[in-house]
Design an enzyme around this catalytic site. Structure first.
Site, PDB file in Angstrom:
ATOM      1  N   ASP A   9      -6.747   1.551   0.798  1.00  0.00           N
ATOM      2  CA  ASP A   9      -6.857   1.677   2.254  1.00  0.00           C
ATOM      3  C   ASP A   9      -8.299   1.367   2.643  1.00  0.00           C
ATOM      4  O   ASP A   9      -9.087   0.886   1.830  1.00  0.00           O
ATOM      5  CB  ASP A   9      -6.436   3.078   2.699  1.00  0.00           C
ATOM      6  CG  ASP A   9      -7.388   4.166   2.226  1.00  0.00           C
ATOM      7  OD1 ASP A   9      -8.288   3.871   1.406  1.00  0.00           O
ATOM      8  OD2 ASP A   9      -7.249   5.314   2.679  1.00  0.00           O
ATOM      9  N   LYS A  38       0.828  -1.205   0.000  1.00  0.00           N
ATOM     10  CA  LYS A  38       0.000   0.000   0.000  1.00  0.00           C
ATOM     11  C   LYS A  38       0.865   1.259   0.000  1.00  0.00           C
ATOM     12  O   LYS A  38       0.627   2.185  -0.793  1.00  0.00           O
ATOM     13  CB  LYS A  38      -0.946   0.008   1.203  1.00  0.00           C
ATOM     14  CG  LYS A  38      -1.905   1.208   1.210  1.00  0.00           C
ATOM     15  CD  LYS A  38      -2.901   1.112   2.360  1.00  0.00           C
ATOM     16  CE  LYS A  38      -2.246   1.406   3.686  1.00  0.00           C
ATOM     17  NZ  LYS A  38      -3.229   1.505   4.797  1.00  0.00           N
TER      18      LYS A  38
END
Length: 212
Positions: A138, A120
């Site tokens: 997210d 991420k």
């Protein structure tokens, strides 16, 4: 959800916010990397508050190493998990100096090899710093992708892969930021603001409250 719906959704998001970007404050690629590492399980606002003074003093990996782990902790102690984050940041800075000439690498493999940097975080850096068409999924993006029907999936990686296929190419570079901001301020977790949503009629969420 079909291609026409997705096209309309991102067109409206673009019209509402033509040049979206992260809400993290930073002055260069290195500071962005540090801010993103710190933002794990923390709000952008809390990170910005902590880095305001830190980034006035530290602009390079070498300067962070000179500050040291103890000095860094003094700046970020208001952020959750600050002890482990400080340790990872110092280790990352050492690698940046020793292996990358003090620069943030542009390659995913090199980014993910840095302590405290997962897929991420690497996606955020590749997208925000280098303009790559990546999407860092997210909690906001995961929720929006599933709730709206844009790219439903059971795992973060599944949603990421579906979004990369589903988002029309002209919108792919900025999709990351549009989806995060939409989830943060409109398609919120507990009470989505459906009456104020610019894509309300295109969204496939079954429990939309009535407008008015």
């Amino acid at each position: 959800m079909n291609k026409t719906q997705r096209e309309a959704i991102f067109r409206r998001l673009q019209e509402a916010n033509p040049e979206p970007t992260t809400e993290l404050r930073y002055g260069n690629h290195f500071q962005l990397l540090i801010a993103v590492i710190l933002s794990a399980q923390a709000t952008d606002r809390s990170v910005n508050q902590a880095t305001a003074a830190l980034f006035r003093r530290v602009r390079t990996p070498q300067a962070m190493l000179e500050l040291g782990e103890a000095g860094l902790k003094q700046h970020i102690r208001t952020i959750g998990l600050y002890n482990s984050k400080a340790k990872n940041i110092i280790a990352t800075c050492r690698i940046l100096v020793e292996r990358h000439g003090g620069k943030v690498p542009r390659e995913r493999q090199a980014l993910e090899a840095l302590p405290g940097v997962g897929r991420k975080t690497a996606n955020v850096i590749l997208n925000t710093a280098f303009g790559e068409p990546t999407i860092a999924v997210d909690t906001h993006i995961f929720r929006v992708a599933n709730r709206t029907g844009i790219a439903p999936g059971r795992t973060v990686l599944q949603v990421e892969k579906k979004l990369l296929r589903a988002v029309p190419e002209p919108y792919l570079k900025n999709a990351h930021h549009w989806l995060i901001l939409h989830g943060r301020y409109t398609c919120t977790a507990r009470r989505p603001r459906c009456p104020d949503c610019p894509i309300r009629d295109l969204c496939e969420y079954r429990h939309k409250p009535e407008a008015g």
